[in-house]
Design a protein around this motif. Structure first.
Motif, PDB file in Angstrom:
ATOM      1  N   VAL A   2       0.838  -1.186   0.000  1.00  6.95           N
ATOM      2  CA  VAL A   2       0.000   0.000   0.000  1.00  6.95           C
ATOM      3  C   VAL A   2       0.878   1.243   0.000  1.00  6.95           C
ATOM      4  CG1 VAL A   2      -1.765   1.296   1.237  1.00  6.95           C
ATOM      5  CG2 VAL A   2      -1.789  -1.213   1.271  1.00  6.95           C
ATOM      6  N   GLN A   3       0.497   2.199  -0.818  1.00  3.90           N
ATOM      7  CA  GLN A   3       1.182   3.481  -0.829  1.00  3.90           C
ATOM      8  C   GLN A   3       0.175   4.599  -0.626  1.00  3.90           C
ATOM      9  OE1 GLN A   3       3.248   3.375  -4.680  1.00  3.90           O
ATOM     10  NE2 GLN A   3       5.175   3.191  -3.571  1.00  3.90           N
ATOM     11  N   LEU A   4       0.611   5.621   0.120  1.00  2.00           N
ATOM     12  CA  LEU A   4      -0.181   6.829   0.298  1.00  2.00           C
ATOM     13  C   LEU A   4       0.599   7.976  -0.321  1.00  2.00           C
ATOM     14  CD1 LEU A   4      -1.301   6.448   4.038  1.00  2.00           C
ATOM     15  CD2 LEU A   4      -2.564   5.785   1.983  1.00  2.00           C
ATOM     16  N   VAL A   5      -0.080   8.792  -1.091  1.00  4.21           N
ATOM     17  CA  VAL A   5       0.584   9.906  -1.771  1.00  4.21           C
ATOM     18  C   VAL A   5      -0.164  11.193  -1.455  1.00  4.21           C
ATOM     19  CG1 VAL A   5       1.317  10.894  -3.966  1.00  4.21           C
ATOM     20  CG2 VAL A   5       1.367   8.405  -3.626  1.00  4.21           C
ATOM     21  N   GLU A   6       0.554  12.120  -0.782  1.00  2.00           N
ATOM     22  CA  GLU A   6      -0.039  13.411  -0.456  1.00  2.00           C
ATOM     23  C   GLU A   6       0.198  14.409  -1.595  1.00  2.00           C
ATOM     24  OE1 GLU A   6       1.889  11.949   3.490  1.00  2.00           O
ATOM     25  OE2 GLU A   6       2.427  12.100   1.376  1.00  2.00           O
ATOM     26  N   SER A   7      -0.710  15.352  -1.702  1.00  2.00           N
ATOM     27  CA  SER A   7      -0.547  16.450  -2.653  1.00  2.00           C
ATOM     28  C   SER A   7      -1.309  17.659  -2.130  1.00  2.00           C
ATOM     29  CB  SER A   7      -1.050  16.059  -4.043  1.00  2.00           C
ATOM     30  OG  SER A   7      -2.426  15.728  -3.999  1.00  2.00           O
ATOM     31  N   VAL A  26      -4.318   1.271  -3.095  1.00  2.00           N
ATOM     32  CA  VAL A  26      -5.192   0.108  -3.108  1.00  2.00           C
ATOM     33  C   VAL A  26      -6.396   0.345  -2.214  1.00  2.00           C
ATOM     34  CG1 VAL A  26      -3.363  -1.543  -3.626  1.00  2.00           C
ATOM     35  CG2 VAL A  26      -3.912  -0.999  -1.249  1.00  2.00           C
ATOM     36  N   ARG A  27      -7.437  -0.435  -2.443  1.00  2.00           N
ATOM     37  CA  ARG A  27      -8.680  -0.230  -1.698  1.00  2.00           C
ATOM     38  C   ARG A  27      -8.642  -0.864  -0.305  1.00  2.00           C
ATOM     39  NH1 ARG A  27     -12.996   1.693  -4.016  1.00  2.00           N
ATOM     40  NH2 ARG A  27     -14.350   0.620  -2.532  1.00  2.00           N
ATOM     41  N   THR A  28      -7.595  -1.660  -0.010  1.00  2.00           N
ATOM     42  CA  THR A  28      -7.583  -2.364   1.273  1.00  2.00           C
ATOM     43  C   THR A  28      -7.551  -1.409   2.456  1.00  2.00           C
ATOM     44  OG1 THR A  28      -5.185  -2.583   1.027  1.00  2.00           O
ATOM     45  CG2 THR A  28      -6.553  -4.493   0.448  1.00  2.00           C
ATOM     46  N   TRP A 112       2.324   5.149   5.746  1.00  2.00           N
ATOM     47  CA  TRP A 112       2.563   6.584   5.719  1.00  2.00           C
ATOM     48  C   TRP A 112       2.824   7.072   4.304  1.00  2.00           C
ATOM     49  CZ3 TRP A 112       2.499   9.870   9.953  1.00  2.00           C
ATOM     50  CH2 TRP A 112       2.392   9.243  11.199  1.00  2.00           C
ATOM     51  N   GLY A 113       2.460   8.318   4.061  1.00  3.29           N
ATOM     52  CA  GLY A 113       2.851   8.974   2.832  1.00  3.29           C
ATOM     53  C   GLY A 113       4.216   9.610   2.986  1.00  3.29           C
ATOM     54  N   GLN A 114       4.688  10.229   1.906  1.00  2.00           N
ATOM     55  CA  GLN A 114       6.028  10.806   1.901  1.00  2.00           C
ATOM     56  C   GLN A 114       6.043  12.231   2.447  1.00  2.00           C
ATOM     57  OE1 GLN A 114       4.013  10.850  -0.629  1.00  2.00           O
ATOM     58  NE2 GLN A 114       4.186  12.928  -1.460  1.00  2.00           N
ATOM     59  N   GLY A 115       4.882  12.838   2.582  1.00  2.81           N
ATOM     60  CA  GLY A 115       4.787  14.178   3.140  1.00  2.81           C
ATOM     61  C   GLY A 115       4.690  15.251   2.077  1.00  2.81           C
ATOM     62  N   THR A 116       4.035  16.347   2.439  1.00 11.63           N
ATOM     63  CA  THR A 116       3.940  17.506   1.559  1.00 11.63           C
ATOM     64  C   THR A 116       4.163  18.767   2.393  1.00 11.63           C
ATOM     65  OG1 THR A 116       2.566  18.621  -0.109  1.00 11.63           O
ATOM     66  CG2 THR A 116       1.415  17.714   1.796  1.00 11.63           C
ATOM     67  N   GLN A 117       4.968  19.678   1.879  1.00 13.81           N
ATOM     68  CA  GLN A 117       5.350  20.874   2.630  1.00 13.81           C
ATOM     69  C   GLN A 117       4.242  21.921   2.564  1.00 13.81           C
ATOM     70  OE1 GLN A 117       8.358  21.644   4.417  1.00 13.81           O
ATOM     71  NE2 GLN A 117       7.114  23.406   5.069  1.00 13.81           N
ATOM     72  N   VAL A 118       3.896  22.450   3.719  1.00 16.18           N
ATOM     73  CA  VAL A 118       2.982  23.589   3.813  1.00 16.18           C
ATOM     74  C   VAL A 118       3.744  24.726   4.484  1.00 16.18           C
ATOM     75  CG1 VAL A 118       0.895  24.483   4.907  1.00 16.18           C
ATOM     76  CG2 VAL A 118       0.901  22.185   3.902  1.00 16.18           C
ATOM     77  N   THR A 119       3.819  25.850   3.815  1.00 13.91           N
ATOM     78  CA  THR A 119       4.508  27.010   4.348  1.00 13.91           C
ATOM     79  C   THR A 119       3.549  28.195   4.363  1.00 13.91           C
ATOM     80  OG1 THR A 119       6.618  26.236   3.464  1.00 13.91           O
ATOM     81  CG2 THR A 119       6.495  28.544   4.124  1.00 13.91           C
ATOM     82  N   VAL A 120       3.374  28.787   5.535  1.00 13.59           N
ATOM     83  CA  VAL A 120       2.473  29.924   5.688  1.00 13.59           C
ATOM     84  C   VAL A 120       3.312  31.145   6.035  1.00 13.59           C
ATOM     85  CG1 VAL A 120       0.430  30.830   6.847  1.00 13.59           C
ATOM     86  CG2 VAL A 120       0.690  28.351   6.519  1.00 13.59           C
TER      87      VAL A 120
END
Length: 122
Positions: A2-7, A26-28, A112-120
């Motif tokens: 299973v892979q999780l991908v953030e965007s 995957v749907r699992t 876990w996903g690989q992460g996505t950067q949020v900058t405020v």
């Protein structure tokens, strides 16, 4: 596997909004609890928001209540985090995670996903 991908991460001014997505390969994991965590430089990974497998219950850390909304679409194998009224202290790498039960601890999540950067910016 299973892979999780953030965007959806990026740079935004204080008071702005972003919508993060977390797509599963995957749907699992559609019957898994899912959560968003974040980690700022020099700090521990912290729980931000979580949602039970059917979306019936959601959980938020106090600092984001009323500003962030977590949701999921199991038909699309995707979880979302709508972030409004963003503050500079929300700056971090945001990770999505999946696990068999809802938990505030990152140790309870095996995917876990690989992460996505949020900058405020202020």
């Amino acid at each position: 596997q299973v892979q999780l991908v953030e965007s959806g991460g990026g740079l935004v001014q204080a008071g702005g909004s972003l919508r993060l997505s977390c797509a599963a390969s995957v749907r699992t994991v559609s019957n898994y609890a899912k959560a968003w965590f974040r980690q700022a430089p020099g700090k521990e990974r912290e729980f931000v928001a979580g949602i039970t497998w059917n979306g019936g219950n959601t959980y938020y850390t106090d600092s984001v209540k009323g500003r962030f909304t977590v949701s999921r679409d199991n038909a699309e194998n995707t979880m979302y985090l709508q972030m409004n009224s963003l503050k500079p202290e929300d700056t971090a790498v945001y990770y999505c995670a999946a696990g068999p039960t809802m938990s505030w601890s990152p140790r309870s999540y095996g995917v876990w996903g690989q992460g996505t950067q949020v900058t405020v910016s202020s």
